[in-house]
Write a protein that holds these residues in place. Structure first.
Motif, PDB file in Angstrom:
ATOM      1  N   PRO A  95     -53.760   3.521  26.625  1.00 32.43           N
ATOM      2  CA  PRO A  95     -53.755   3.498  25.161  1.00 32.43           C
ATOM      3  C   PRO A  95     -53.145   2.236  24.563  1.00 32.43           C
ATOM      4  O   PRO A  95     -53.364   1.953  23.376  1.00 32.43           O
ATOM      5  CB  PRO A  95     -52.915   4.738  24.800  1.00 32.43           C
ATOM      6  CG  PRO A  95     -52.047   4.965  25.999  1.00 32.43           C
ATOM      7  CD  PRO A  95     -52.892   4.570  27.179  1.00 32.43           C
ATOM      8  N   ASN A  96     -52.407   1.463  25.349  1.00 33.93           N
ATOM      9  CA  ASN A  96     -51.812   0.232  24.822  1.00 33.93           C
ATOM     10  C   ASN A  96     -52.790  -0.931  24.768  1.00 33.93           C
ATOM     11  O   ASN A  96     -52.500  -1.976  24.179  1.00 33.93           O
ATOM     12  CB  ASN A  96     -50.594  -0.176  25.671  1.00 33.93           C
ATOM     13  CG  ASN A  96     -49.454   0.812  25.549  1.00 33.93           C
ATOM     14  OD1 ASN A  96     -49.271   1.431  24.498  1.00 33.93           O
ATOM     15  ND2 ASN A  96     -48.677   0.973  26.614  1.00 33.93           N
ATOM     16  N   VAL A  97     -53.956  -0.744  25.378  1.00 36.29           N
ATOM     17  CA  VAL A  97     -54.987  -1.782  25.351  1.00 36.29           C
ATOM     18  C   VAL A  97     -55.709  -1.755  24.006  1.00 36.29           C
ATOM     19  O   VAL A  97     -55.953  -0.686  23.441  1.00 36.29           O
ATOM     20  CB  VAL A  97     -55.992  -1.561  26.505  1.00 36.29           C
ATOM     21  CG1 VAL A  97     -57.250  -2.379  26.298  1.00 36.29           C
ATOM     22  CG2 VAL A  97     -55.354  -1.922  27.835  1.00 36.29           C
TER      23      VAL A  97
ATOM     24  N   GLY B 121     -51.845  -4.729  24.307  1.00 34.35           N
ATOM     25  CA  GLY B 121     -52.053  -5.480  23.086  1.00 34.35           C
ATOM     26  C   GLY B 121     -53.166  -6.499  23.144  1.00 34.35           C
ATOM     27  O   GLY B 121     -53.475  -7.142  22.138  1.00 34.35           O
ATOM     28  N   GLU B 122     -53.779  -6.659  24.325  1.00 34.58           N
ATOM     29  CA  GLU B 122     -54.855  -7.642  24.496  1.00 34.58           C
ATOM     30  C   GLU B 122     -56.215  -6.999  24.215  1.00 34.58           C
ATOM     31  O   GLU B 122     -56.424  -5.820  24.499  1.00 34.58           O
ATOM     32  CB  GLU B 122     -54.849  -8.205  25.915  1.00 34.58           C
ATOM     33  CG  GLU B 122     -53.624  -9.035  26.257  1.00 34.58           C
ATOM     34  CD  GLU B 122     -53.601 -10.337  25.487  1.00 34.58           C
ATOM     35  OE1 GLU B 122     -54.676 -10.926  25.275  1.00 34.58           O
ATOM     36  OE2 GLU B 122     -52.500 -10.748  25.068  1.00 34.58           O
ATOM     37  N   PRO B 123     -57.162  -7.766  23.673  1.00 37.18           N
ATOM     38  CA  PRO B 123     -58.502  -7.217  23.421  1.00 37.18           C
ATOM     39  C   PRO B 123     -59.289  -7.057  24.729  1.00 37.18           C
ATOM     40  O   PRO B 123     -59.398  -7.995  25.523  1.00 37.18           O
ATOM     41  CB  PRO B 123     -59.155  -8.271  22.514  1.00 37.18           C
ATOM     42  CG  PRO B 123     -58.446  -9.552  22.860  1.00 37.18           C
ATOM     43  CD  PRO B 123     -57.035  -9.159  23.211  1.00 37.18           C
ATOM     44  N   VAL B 124     -59.820  -5.862  24.948  1.00 34.42           N
ATOM     45  CA  VAL B 124     -60.620  -5.564  26.130  1.00 34.42           C
ATOM     46  C   VAL B 124     -61.977  -5.046  25.661  1.00 34.42           C
ATOM     47  O   VAL B 124     -62.046  -4.054  24.927  1.00 34.42           O
ATOM     48  CB  VAL B 124     -59.935  -4.527  27.037  1.00 34.42           C
ATOM     49  CG1 VAL B 124     -60.851  -4.112  28.183  1.00 34.42           C
ATOM     50  CG2 VAL B 124     -58.618  -5.082  27.576  1.00 34.42           C
ATOM     51  N   ALA B 125     -63.031  -5.721  26.080  1.00 31.18           N
ATOM     52  CA  ALA B 125     -64.379  -5.342  25.666  1.00 31.18           C
ATOM     53  C   ALA B 125     -64.828  -4.085  26.392  1.00 31.18           C
ATOM     54  O   ALA B 125     -64.529  -3.887  27.573  1.00 31.18           O
ATOM     55  CB  ALA B 125     -65.347  -6.481  25.949  1.00 31.18           C
TER      56      ALA B 125
END
Length: 237
Positions: free
Chosen positions: A136-138, A116-120
């Motif tokens: 896929p949960n990222v 659920g956290e934003p990953v660049a």
């Protein structure tokens, strides 16, 4: 065992001068880089004469095909098309994917904490595909460039960045106070490529066997690791 050197009294390496830190010209115009040092060490290990010729990138592979050199050490990709023309050495530098976080988050980093956290990630890259397939949960947040994505980590806009570890190591050279590699290195040749190899005209087995033998020796005696640390002070493995 050391292969017979009778067919190869010398190894004529071809390279380019526009691929730092692998092969480029320094301020004095001298040809330097990781690949240049590696080519010289291979020739010393095998005990043959060594020459290194510089070609423009768009002509280097053709020069190899035309027998103007014995081996191309310039990052030629192991594509099916190139595989029809060239043989390749064993991989001497793998290119993993890695996460980068802010320095305070490196310790104890776990991928499951990114749910659920934003990953660049660079938009449309194989690393974006990796996140979609394996994590896929990222919440993947695409950026046009890797530098912009890494700057988002620095500013705290995102929780982490995922991408090519080698490129990130260059950025981290100037940003060690803020950020660092976190977690493990991910090796996925089907996505990230086979890594860096040395190309030779197809069928030149004596040259290929000699180079592969030298690469094994350089790994065993620590010389390959020494070169890696010299040219990549921020290690990306």
């Amino acid at each position: 065992m050391l292969p017979s050197l009778t067919p190869i009294p010398a190894i004529r390496f071809l390279t380019t001068d526009d691929f730092p830190p692998f092969n480029y010209r320094d301020e004095s115009g001298e040809l330097v880089g990781f690949n240049i040092d590696l080519a010289k060490r291979i020739c010393v290990e095998v005990d043959v004469a060594c020459t290194i010729q510089v070609w423009p990138w768009d002509q280097a592979a053709t020069a190899l095909s035309d027998n103007l050199g014995d081996a191309l050490i310039a990052g030629l990709a192991m594509t099916p098309e190139n595989g029809e023309l060239f043989d390749f050495s064993s991989t001497y530098l793998a290119l993993p994917g890695r996460f980068v976080t802010r320095a305070e988050d490196v310790e104890g980093f776990r991928t499951d904490s990114l749910a659920g956290e934003p990953v660049a990630v660079r938009a449309g890259s194989v690393h974006a595909e990796f996140l979609d397939r394996y994590l896929p949960n990222v919440e993947a947040m695409p950026f046009d460039t890797e530098s912009a994505a890494l700057e988002a980590v620095k500013s705290g806009t995102v929780s982490a960045w995922f991408g090519d570890a080698m490129r990130a190591s260059f950025w981290l050279n100037d940003n060690l106070a803020c950020c660092g590699f976190a977690g493990d290195a991910y090796f996925r040749p089907h996505l990230f490529g086979e890594g860096l190899t040395i190309a030779m005209p197809a069928g030149q087995d004596p040259v290929r066997h000699s180079i592969d033998w030298a690469l094994v020796r350089l790994k065993e005696n620590g010389a390959l690791d020494e070169l890696y640390l010299r040219w990549f002070p921020v290690g990306f493995y």
